[in-house]
Scaffold this motif. Sequence first.
Motif, PDB file in Angstrom:
ATOM      1  N   GLN A  87       0.868  -1.173   0.000  1.00  9.76           N
ATOM      2  CA  GLN A  87       0.000   0.000   0.000  1.00  9.76           C
ATOM      3  C   GLN A  87       0.906   1.225   0.000  1.00  9.76           C
ATOM      4  N   ARG A 125       6.446   8.463  -5.089  1.00 12.24           N
ATOM      5  CA  ARG A 125       6.297   7.723  -6.340  1.00 12.24           C
ATOM      6  C   ARG A 125       7.332   6.613  -6.351  1.00 12.24           C
ATOM      7  N   ARG A 149       6.526  -1.174 -13.361  1.00 10.79           N
ATOM      8  CA  ARG A 149       5.291  -0.375 -13.313  1.00 10.79           C
ATOM      9  C   ARG A 149       5.478   0.753 -12.303  1.00 10.79           C
ATOM     10  N   LEU A 196       4.321   3.364  -9.403  1.00 11.56           N
ATOM     11  CA  LEU A 196       3.424   3.406  -8.240  1.00 11.56           C
ATOM     12  C   LEU A 196       3.284   4.839  -7.753  1.00 11.56           C
ATOM     13  N   ARG A 197       2.087   5.176  -7.276  1.00 11.74           N
ATOM     14  CA  ARG A 197       1.818   6.495  -6.701  1.00 11.74           C
ATOM     15  C   ARG A 197       1.091   6.331  -5.374  1.00 11.74           C
ATOM     16  N   ASP A 224      -1.960   3.840  -4.352  1.00 14.18           N
ATOM     17  CA  ASP A 224      -1.972   2.576  -5.087  1.00 14.18           C
ATOM     18  C   ASP A 224      -1.814   1.391  -4.139  1.00 14.18           C
ATOM     19  N   THR A 225      -2.440   0.278  -4.506  1.00 12.99           N
ATOM     20  CA  THR A 225      -2.289  -0.988  -3.795  1.00 12.99           C
ATOM     21  C   THR A 225      -1.866  -2.047  -4.798  1.00 12.99           C
ATOM     22  N   VAL A 226      -0.911  -2.874  -4.425  1.00 14.73           N
ATOM     23  CA  VAL A 226      -0.389  -3.937  -5.292  1.00 14.73           C
ATOM     24  C   VAL A 226      -0.582  -5.272  -4.599  1.00 14.73           C
ATOM     25  N   HIS A 253       5.803   2.962   1.687  1.00 14.33           N
ATOM     26  CA  HIS A 253       4.718   1.988   1.553  1.00 14.33           C
ATOM     27  C   HIS A 253       4.628   1.123   2.795  1.00 14.33           C
ATOM     28  N   GLN A 294      -0.076   3.869 -16.436  1.00 15.94           N
ATOM     29  CA  GLN A 294      -0.579   2.514 -16.131  1.00 15.94           C
ATOM     30  C   GLN A 294      -0.684   2.285 -14.647  1.00 15.94           C
TER      31      GLN A 294
END
Length: 134
Positions: A61, A66, A77, A79-80, A83-85, A105, A134
């Motif tokens: 999370q 960034r 990819r 991330l900002r 965002d959740t991965v 994060h 993206q």
Amino acid sequence: MRLIHGTEQAGTAGKTGSKFTGTVHNYLTMPSTDGVTINTVNFSPGARTHWHEHEHGQILQVLAGRGLVCTGADGVRVLRAGDTVWCPPGERHWHGAAPDSFMTHTAISLGTTRWAEEVADEHSAAAPAAQEGQ
């Protein structure tokens, strides 16, 4: 129930053994409980994890800044904050700050983490501008 006060959280600063490249501040938010470990990690620009995978997956999370996340299948990819991965079980990946930004994060790791080799500098800088959206 288990309550862990902020004053009980263990933190480490700098390059943490064979897990990170660059300067990071890693706070063990919740030590492994029933196979779940939670860390909040502050990455300096360009700092990143080494390649690794998780026995039962990992949730990232992004709280601020960034960053980048990469798998062999998906490439790099962007991330900002917000965002959740989801990294599924056994997926080899790395994550960290973009070369020109700090990133924070929370990492929720499920099961055992298997650490591997360092990510090459040229690989971590390979986030093409086309992937920004993206």
